[in-house]
Write a protein that holds these residues in place. Sequence first.
Motif, PDB file in Angstrom:
ATOM      1  N   ASP A 384       0.825  -1.207   0.000  1.00 40.14           N
ATOM      2  CA  ASP A 384       0.000   0.000   0.000  1.00 40.14           C
ATOM      3  C   ASP A 384       0.860   1.259   0.000  1.00 40.14           C
ATOM      4  O   ASP A 384       0.578   2.227  -0.703  1.00 40.14           O
ATOM      5  CB  ASP A 384      -0.918  -0.026   1.227  1.00 40.14           C
ATOM      6  N   ALA A 385       1.944   1.247   0.803  1.00 42.90           N
ATOM      7  CA  ALA A 385       2.820   2.417   0.875  1.00 42.90           C
ATOM      8  C   ALA A 385       3.527   2.662  -0.452  1.00 42.90           C
ATOM      9  O   ALA A 385       3.647   3.806  -0.904  1.00 42.90           O
ATOM     10  CB  ALA A 385       3.838   2.234   1.999  1.00 42.90           C
ATOM     11  N   LEU A 386       3.989   1.609  -1.081  1.00 40.64           N
ATOM     12  CA  LEU A 386       4.691   1.767  -2.357  1.00 40.64           C
ATOM     13  C   LEU A 386       3.758   2.282  -3.445  1.00 40.64           C
ATOM     14  O   LEU A 386       4.139   3.121  -4.270  1.00 40.64           O
ATOM     15  CB  LEU A 386       5.320   0.441  -2.772  1.00 40.64           C
ATOM     16  N   LEU A 387       2.506   1.802  -3.448  1.00 38.22           N
ATOM     17  CA  LEU A 387       1.553   2.273  -4.451  1.00 38.22           C
ATOM     18  C   LEU A 387       1.204   3.740  -4.241  1.00 38.22           C
ATOM     19  O   LEU A 387       1.127   4.517  -5.192  1.00 38.22           O
ATOM     20  CB  LEU A 387       0.285   1.411  -4.403  1.00 38.22           C
ATOM     21  N   LYS A 388       1.026   4.138  -2.979  1.00 38.66           N
ATOM     22  CA  LYS A 388       0.707   5.542  -2.698  1.00 38.66           C
ATOM     23  C   LYS A 388       1.896   6.441  -3.001  1.00 38.66           C
ATOM     24  O   LYS A 388       1.732   7.562  -3.477  1.00 38.66           O
ATOM     25  CB  LYS A 388       0.282   5.690  -1.238  1.00 38.66           C
ATOM     26  N   GLN A 389       3.068   5.943  -2.728  1.00 41.03           N
ATOM     27  CA  GLN A 389       4.264   6.726  -3.037  1.00 41.03           C
ATOM     28  C   GLN A 389       4.401   6.916  -4.539  1.00 41.03           C
ATOM     29  O   GLN A 389       4.770   7.993  -5.018  1.00 41.03           O
ATOM     30  CB  GLN A 389       5.497   6.042  -2.465  1.00 41.03           C
ATOM     31  N   GLU A 390       4.121   5.872  -5.275  1.00 37.26           N
ATOM     32  CA  GLU A 390       4.192   5.955  -6.731  1.00 37.26           C
ATOM     33  C   GLU A 390       3.133   6.913  -7.278  1.00 37.26           C
ATOM     34  O   GLU A 390       3.375   7.666  -8.222  1.00 37.26           O
ATOM     35  CB  GLU A 390       4.002   4.562  -7.337  1.00 37.26           C
ATOM     36  N   LYS A 391       1.962   6.901  -6.656  1.00 33.12           N
ATOM     37  CA  LYS A 391       0.867   7.736  -7.136  1.00 33.12           C
ATOM     38  C   LYS A 391       1.065   9.197  -6.787  1.00 33.12           C
ATOM     39  O   LYS A 391       0.808  10.093  -7.613  1.00 33.12           O
ATOM     40  CB  LYS A 391      -0.442   7.229  -6.528  1.00 33.12           C
ATOM     41  N   SER A 392       1.542   9.479  -5.573  1.00 30.58           N
ATOM     42  CA  SER A 392       1.697  10.862  -5.133  1.00 30.58           C
ATOM     43  C   SER A 392       2.953  11.511  -5.681  1.00 30.58           C
ATOM     44  O   SER A 392       3.005  12.721  -5.876  1.00 30.58           O
ATOM     45  CB  SER A 392       1.720  10.932  -3.602  1.00 30.58           C
ATOM     46  N   GLY A 393       3.975  10.719  -5.878  1.00 33.44           N
ATOM     47  CA  GLY A 393       5.233  11.272  -6.353  1.00 33.44           C
ATOM     48  C   GLY A 393       5.896  12.193  -5.360  1.00 33.44           C
ATOM     49  O   GLY A 393       6.716  13.030  -5.720  1.00 33.44           O
ATOM     50  N   ARG A 394       5.535  12.068  -4.106  1.00 34.41           N
ATOM     51  CA  ARG A 394       6.124  12.860  -3.026  1.00 34.41           C
ATOM     52  C   ARG A 394       5.980  14.368  -3.267  1.00 34.41           C
ATOM     53  O   ARG A 394       6.858  15.148  -2.941  1.00 34.41           O
ATOM     54  CB  ARG A 394       7.611  12.525  -2.838  1.00 34.41           C
ATOM     55  N   ILE A 402       0.640  11.092   6.533  1.00 28.49           N
ATOM     56  CA  ILE A 402      -0.385  10.214   7.096  1.00 28.49           C
ATOM     57  C   ILE A 402      -0.052   8.760   6.823  1.00 28.49           C
ATOM     58  O   ILE A 402      -0.326   7.881   7.644  1.00 28.49           O
ATOM     59  CB  ILE A 402      -1.770  10.595   6.523  1.00 28.49           C
ATOM     60  N   TRP A 403       0.552   8.473   5.689  1.00 28.45           N
ATOM     61  CA  TRP A 403       0.882   7.091   5.363  1.00 28.45           C
ATOM     62  C   TRP A 403       2.378   6.853   5.223  1.00 28.45           C
ATOM     63  O   TRP A 403       2.814   5.732   4.941  1.00 28.45           O
ATOM     64  CB  TRP A 403       0.201   6.672   4.062  1.00 28.45           C
TER      65      TRP A 403
END
Length: 811
Positions: A384-394, A402-403
């Motif tokens: 989940d963290a890797l997918l959100k990181q990929e989606k948000s692009g920091r 939050i995550w």
Amino acid sequence: MTRLCRQGLIAAHRRVTSSSNCAVITLRCVAATTSTIVGRPPHDTLRSINSPSLIPFPTSDCPSRQFSSFFFGRHDNSTTTYQQPWHNPSFMLECPPEKVEAWLQSQLKAAVKAANERGVPGDLNNLPIEFDIPVQVDTLAYQRVIEAYARSNTSGASQKAEYWIGRLERHYDAAVQVYNAKYGVSDDSVASTEDTNGIVDGEGTARTKTSAFAALVASRKAAPPNATTEQSSTNMQRVKHAAIVRSVQPTVDCYNAVIEAWANDKDLISVVRSRRWLSKLEDASKDAPTPLSSSLQPNARSYDLYLHSCSRGIGKQHKQYRHRAEEAEDILRYRMSPNAPLSIRPTTESFNFVIRSWTRCRKELEVAIKVMALVREMEGIQRDALLKQEKSGRKKKQADDIWRWKLGVVPNTKTYTMAMDAWIIAAGCKASKWSSEQRSLNNTYNQRARGREEKGHGQSTMSPASTSNDDGTDEMENAESILKYIQTLEEIGRTDVRATVIAYNTLLSGWARLATTLRPNVPLKAEELLHQMMQLSENGDIDAAPDATSFNAVIKAWGNTQRPNSASRCEWWLRKMINEQQINIHGERSSVPPPNVQTYNLVMEAWLKLGDPSRVQDLLLEMDASSDVAANSESFSKVIRAWLQEELSNTNQYGLPGTSLENAFNWLQELMEREKTNKSDLGSSPDLYKAILKTAARTDATSKNILVVGQAAFWDMRDSRFGIDAQAYEWLLEIGAKVLGPHDTKKRDDFVSSLVQQCCNDGYLSAKFINKLANPSHYKPIQESDGVELALLLGEPPYPTSWSRNLVDKR
């Protein structure tokens, strides 16, 4: 000047001077292109229990500037300097805690002396508080002592840590009382709690909600327009004294050090004490910060330290293990809940502590299910963290916080190894149940077979078989699949997951546990795995190189089967470990480890189960002659038990009756002599004395040497540090009655009379002793022989209570 500051080449200093007090406030400009201070970790870094202790210094809201105030004891971090030597995290780091404690005591004595010279009363128990003299000690001085005891393994270290946190709390309370007595109850005129600049102490812990500069600005705003210079000076002095009070306030790092001290303690109350200090932090988090106190609340390390305490397996109660595991998992769930602060979010080590708590429940069949659920949850969090990181692009840091903690939850080698252990626990539970069922079926089959023979129907051709195939094999296969999964992750480049010798040894220990007389082929699987480890080691995989524990597991597996060749196979592995230590013709030494005392003891146990005391004794003599391996108390115990076992089995075909008993007692005396020399950690136990007496009473031999050995063992036990008990008197009575009864009645009666008198004097007269005295199995009762009656020995009942005063069971 602006251009020079932007380039970071010069620094501007400003001094603010008043009539009676001088406040030096330093403003230093650094390179605008640098977003972090050199040597300073990010504030939002989540540290686990094994993370090094780093000291981030406070910074302002502007990333290119750093405020420093002598009021708070802060200095510029660009040169890594400290106002006091003990502010350095490495201060006396390698010193024993007693030396650090002596240093703090000297600092406190100096502070007391300086205050007394100025007319302020006080001593070490009631520290004097004087705001007008330089501060001798602060919170970090106390913290260094508490941390030293937390790192120590000495006895009483946790109590010492509690003692010093108590002294720090009393020091802070005294400072608050002096401040309130001088200025009245503190209010917001000292420092506005709304102007926050994130001031932290030397360990990166929030200490106050305001900076000295903000407090000074707030006090000037609160003053009326016509305020005099004296009022302004008083406000500045009040700010300075409030900072001194805050400098001795206990921080979360101090309390964490106390929790760590108890978490490393082996005392049964260690978990309770750890919970006590964690609860204190939780209660303190409910209090609002004041000008004299900062917000105090537990952080991720606080909870990790307590989880470490829960997962150590202190105590022997199975229900307690399960209760602690459930509590650890509840804490983990709370830390992941939406309402929990971001500062306590779990890390990989947090999950590992909870998993280790469950693996302490060695009798729980559902341990594997609990552990695998946690492992899968960790993998889900990672995905989940890797997918959100990929989606948000920091791009949005605040939203990512939050995550972002989920990036620190990654299953590692320890996680998967403990998952293997969980499956092995389940395999052992099922194997024990299966073996019990199989033995029950075997007994039923044997009884029916004897019945058929008695009726003349001949022997049955049916063989017993368990109705269940759930013998733990499936669970062992699951553990093997996890090991293969670890190898796959290692092959694809995961650096935090490796197939180490610990993982292989965990699997080997599982096969050793499943090896029994009903499953004689299990050692072959253990040998196959050991050969695989040796092959990997030869190919350069140092992490998988077998150690002594690996070989010991294979030897233990062979010994548990009790096959005719099991002891020989155990000794073959022992000889391989010894022979491989020799250097070959190429000048190389094998990677096979040398045997240790546990290796010898396992081989001795294998020969003991096959009933060969001579071979057990030879191995002990071999250890005694070796300069590399020293025998321990267990080694002597195995030799003694081997000879006693032969005495009761009536297999001594060459020695005189009682010879095996004499051999056992001779080795016990040898152990006692070595214990007296204090040259080793050898020591006898009360069970060895009792085993000698019990065997002498149970053996069929009735020669004089049986009584001689029994009496010698009895008096040696009486003179030892263990003392005598009621069972020893009962067994000695049996020995004397058996040996003297058929031969010499007078000697027997004298022996019994003397023994009865001694038993009453020692307070060990029991009901069993009286029953054996009145109804012996080897001779006719005393009251019927030669006119000697039982009443003459003991008198008429009831007997004096002093005769049984030392009995554990008064019945």
